[in-house]
Design a protein around this motif. Structure first.
Motif: not given
Ligand SMILES: Cc1cc2nc3c(=O)[nH]c(=O)nc-3n(C[C@H](O)[C@H](O)[C@H](O)COP(=O)(O)O)c2cc1C
Length: 845
Positions: A567-570, A574-576, A578-582
């Motif tokens: 899950v990419p971190e910027h 961390f952004r939720c 991104d987690l949702e997309a993964v």
């Protein structure tokens, strides 16, 4: 003397040897011809070819055989190259320049010695066929590196690392003569460095400057300083050959250094089949030592070699006729090879297989010996040649001994390919390179290890803590036998001190869970392993991890063959979303995301801390998606200021498994961690349990129980802190806070804003924890790390180590935790010099 001297023209390499002997001073001749010790190995090289026999293959319809072959992507006119030999200038003033011209004229490669008598640039200017550089590794690695770079710039195509010479063998002929190099003969490529000057003999030079402690890590080092293929010269056994292949070498040269190193080593022709079979085609195998005829070349090919190197005969040709003499020597071997191939019905080099070899002629039996027991005693210069003088029983005996030898060779090492794939995974090897660098440059200041500052630990206190817990047991009603058994016996798998851990969590972290939901583990690493093992049920289940990520969790997943998904971190963390997309993407490919690992506070390696709103958002997301969160937060209690609430303390849906550690708050030597797993588990048959009970079942087959002695010491410390190690850690947190400030301030001083922007350098400003990251305008690979350690005395961790796939190629991680303020300042000064040098801004401030 030249080729055209009166008398017969030299027709064989032996003829050239004879003429060369007459042409050079006896000391020089003995330097070239001699071997180490009693010269047993030297003689055995020639003897092995003497005994070998080739089987003619008749009516094979071959016509003119093709001697051409390809090695490392280049075509050679024949499978023959020139072995590296020091100081061609000893026998001809044109030395390596003449040799290079002759090699070019015959279309054959030339391996140039570190101790060449002419410069790499001059040799390259004369060459028209491939040049390889033979490397002796000096203790001063920067000297070796510079040699390699010079050769690389001059167009050399490969590196041949000589591995049979941590020191030079005792060459008695040279010692007896008191051999020293004439003043005109010098290592031309070492002159500038000052190395090589002042040494009368090659042996003196080697003793003084070779790195006698070279080990397998040198291959990684060579890779870090050069992109050229690396061959090892001097391998004689199957186990070393396999190790070399595993280390990724591009070729091997079976060599005993022409009998000049270990006297008693096997002949190279005898060693070749075992090495070739160990390598099994993974890379080219070359052989040198005693090759004196075209038939010897064919014998070598039939015994498993891809090509041979020719040593002394080249110097003979050079001594006799300069460039022309070398070309003639090479030409004779090529012609003889063509003839041997034609007579053996072998159309091409690739056709030369073991079927060409007639049964080997055995060495003679010592007179009076029975059966095959005793071999001829050394020395045996005058052995009968040709014809098997022994009976069939003796031959069978020899073959049984040979089988036994092979059997032993097979069992002395395991093949890494036969072990679990994780042991070959670069992920598990990432830290090796760092450890190597750290041990190779002990004077360097290291910002690499994430270990606590040692000044907090006092050995004597261990005993106080042990005693305190034992007294506590007595005070709480345990009998002396129970107290004794608590420390000396196997203990409960879930842990002895769960009640104290539960107290601590309640008081310090606002995590209110019953002791039964806790498993005390051998460090947090075991807690991760247990959690991943328990939660991932099958191949469709995946573990989600931030990218970049702490390698402990991805490593645990790798051990268990569990797929970890990034899950990419910027830069902002961390952004939720991104987690949702993964999550959606994984479900779309039929995967079941089971858990997301996260370090909400002062993450390793990014240093990022998750804002409180994001924590709430993440918990809601987890509940919505039936996803478990593996929360790992080892740095919060040793960070200054008020910490945000843990995810577990905010968790109302039992979505969080909290993975804890006392390594930073108390001390890592205890190896005490824990998992808080209060999730109810229901299922067919068995009654309800907690996830902690299931983790304990797994633990019973991993470490059985966590060390009772360690738990006792930790319990004593928790009692001393009255269940609030955070208070206990106030000084520690202040120390690390100060260390982080020192790093940040020093960076500001060394890179004022305008310069920072001009250079393209950025760093984050964590509010706690052990780590910060820097973006820099150049690749932060192992080669850069080596330069940084070697030339600037500072070590850091490449950020790419922490990415699952791509990422972090121009970033580095600094750990601030275990250095003193003074060494931090000095370390950042060195780092600044390194960064400016890499960025081409040395002149700046
Ligand atoms: C005079 C002389 C100098 C040598 N110098 C080197 C050297 O600098 N580096 C190296 O790896 N091997 C060196 N060798 C070993 C050769 O590369 C090679 O292994 C050996 O000579 C092959 O055996 P042969 O001479 O029987 O053909 C030297 C050998 C001789 C005879």
């Amino acid at each position: 003397m030249t080729d055209t001297d009166p008398g017969f023209a030299p027709l064989t390499l032996a003829d050239y040897a004879e003429r060369a002997r007459a042409a050079v001073p006896v000391k020089t001749w003995d330097f070239i011809e001699g071997g180490a010790g009693d010269e047993r190995t030297l003689r055995s090289n020639a003897d092995a070819f003497e005994r070998a026999r080739l089987l003619p293959r008749v009516l094979a319809g071959v016509g003119l055989p093709d001697t051409g072959t390809r090695v490392l992507g280049r075509t050679w006119a024949a499978p023959v190259g020139i072995a590296p030999m020091a100081y061609h200038t000893l026998v001809h003033e044109q030395g390596e320049i003449a040799t290079a011209r002759a090699a070019g004229a015959t279309g054959l490669p030339f391996v140039v010695s570190t101790f060449a008598g002419h410069t790499f640039e001059d040799i390259a200017a004369a060459a028209s066929s491939p040049l390889w550089l033979q490397v002796y590794c000096f203790r001063d690695r920067s000297l070796t590196r510079e040699l390699i770079h010079r050769a690389e710039r001059a167009g050399f195509e490969a590196l041949v690392l000589t591995v049979d010479a941590p020191r030079l063998g005792r060459r008695l002929r040279d010692l007896r003569h008191g051999f020293t190099l004439p003043p005109t003969v010098r290592p031309a490529n070492l002159q500038d460095s000052g190395s090589g000057t002042g040494f009368g003999s090659p042996m003196e030079h080697a003793l003084a400057e070779f790195d006698a402690a070279l080990d397998w890590s040198v291959i990684g080092w060579l890779r870090s300083v050069s992109s050229l293929p690396v061959l090892l010269k001097g391998v004689l056994g199957g186990a070393d050959a396999r190790r070399a292949v595993d280390a990724g070498v591009d070729g091997l040269i079976v060599s005993n250094h022409g009998g000049r190193q270990l006297d008693g080593a096997p002949s190279t022709l005898d060693a070749l089949p075992e090495v070739a079979s160990a390598v099994a085609g993974a890379c080219p195998v070359l052989v040198d030592g005693g090759v004196r005829r075209g038939a010897d070349v064919l014998t070598s090919l039939a015994s498993g070699a891809d090509a041979v190197l020719l040593g002394r005969p080249v110097l003979h040709g050079l001594a006799v006729g300069g460039e022309e003499g070398v070309a003639r020597v090479l030409g004779i071997v090529a012609d003889e090879l063509t003839e041997a191939m034609a007579l053996c019905g072998t159309a091409s080099v690739a056709d030369a297989g073991p079927d060409l070899l007639a049964p080997r002629t055995a060495p003679p039996v010592q007179e009076g010996s029975r059966g095959g027991e005793a071999r001829t005693a050394e020395p045996r210069r005058e052995e009968p040649r040709g014809g098997d003088v022994r009976g069939g029983e003796a031959r069978r005996e020899e073959s049984r001994t040979e089988d036994l030898r092979r059997e032993e060779a097979r069992t002395e090492a395991l093949r890494r390919e036969d072990l679990h794939g994780s042991v070959r995974d670069p992920l598990l090897g990432t830290m090796n390179f760092l450890n190597e660098i750290t041990s190779r440059y002990p004077e360097a200041i290291s910002f690499a290890p994430g270990r606590p500052y040692g000044g907090f630990f006092h050995s004597e206190q261990i005993f106080d803590h042990l005693r305190r817990y034992l007294d506590h047991l007595t005070a709480t009603g345990h009998s002396p036998d129970q107290v004794r058994d608590t420390v000396f016996q196997y203990g409960p798998t879930s842990g002895l001190i769960r009640d104290l851990v539960a107290d601590t969590l309640r008081r310090d972290e606002g995590i209110d869970v019953p002791p039964e939901s806790i498993v005390v583990t051998a460090g947090c690493q075991e807690a991760m392993l247990l959690a991943v093992r328990a939660l991932i049920a099958g191949p469709d289940d995946v573990l989600l991890v931030p990218d970049p990520c702490y390698v402990g969790i991805t490593g645990a997943a790798r051990l268990l063959d569990v797929e970890a998904v990034a899950v990419p971190e910027h830069a902002s963390g961390f952004r939720c979303a991104d987690l949702e997309a993964v999550l959606s993407a994984q479900r779309a490919r039929g995967r079941r995301p089971r858990a997301f690992y996260v370090t909400p506070d002062h993450a390793n390696p990014s240093g990022a801390t998750m804002p409180v709103e994001t924590r709430h958002e993440l918990l809601a997301l987890a509940a919505r998606h039936d996803l478990l969160i593996l929360e790992d937060s080892p740095y919060r209690s040793v960070s200054p200021g008020r910490q945000l609430p843990t995810l577990k303390s905010l968790d109302r849906t039992r979505s969080v498994v909290h993975l804890g550690s006392f390594s930073k708050t108390l001390f890592p030597g205890a190896r005490i961690g824990f998992a808080v797993a209060d999730q109810p588990v229901r299922g067919d048959g068995e009654g309800a349990s907690l996830l902690a009970d299931e983790l304990a079942k797994i633990k019973s087959m991993v470490t059985v129980n966590t060390s009772a002695v360690s738990q006792t010491v930790v319990a004593g410390m928790l009692l001393a802190a009255d269940g609030r190690p955070s208070d206990f850690n106030a000084d520690t947190a202040a120390y690390y806070g100060n260390a982080m400030r020192t790093v940040l301030t020093r960076l500001e001083e060394r890179f004022p804003p305008a310069e920072r922007t001009a250079l393209g350098i950025r760093w984050n400003t964590p509010t706690g924890g052990f780590f910060l990251t820097l973006d820099v305008p150049f690749p932060t690979d192992n080669a850069a790390l080596t330069r940084s350690a070697e030339d600037f005395g500072v070590i850091w961790t490449p950020m790419s180590y922490f990415y699952l796939n791509q990422g972090g190629e121009s970033a580095l991680r600094l750990s601030i935790s275990y250095l003193t303020p003074d060494s931090i300042k000095e370390g950042i000064d060195r780092l600044a010099r390194f960064i400016k040098s890499e960025a081409g801004a040395d002149g700046a401030s």
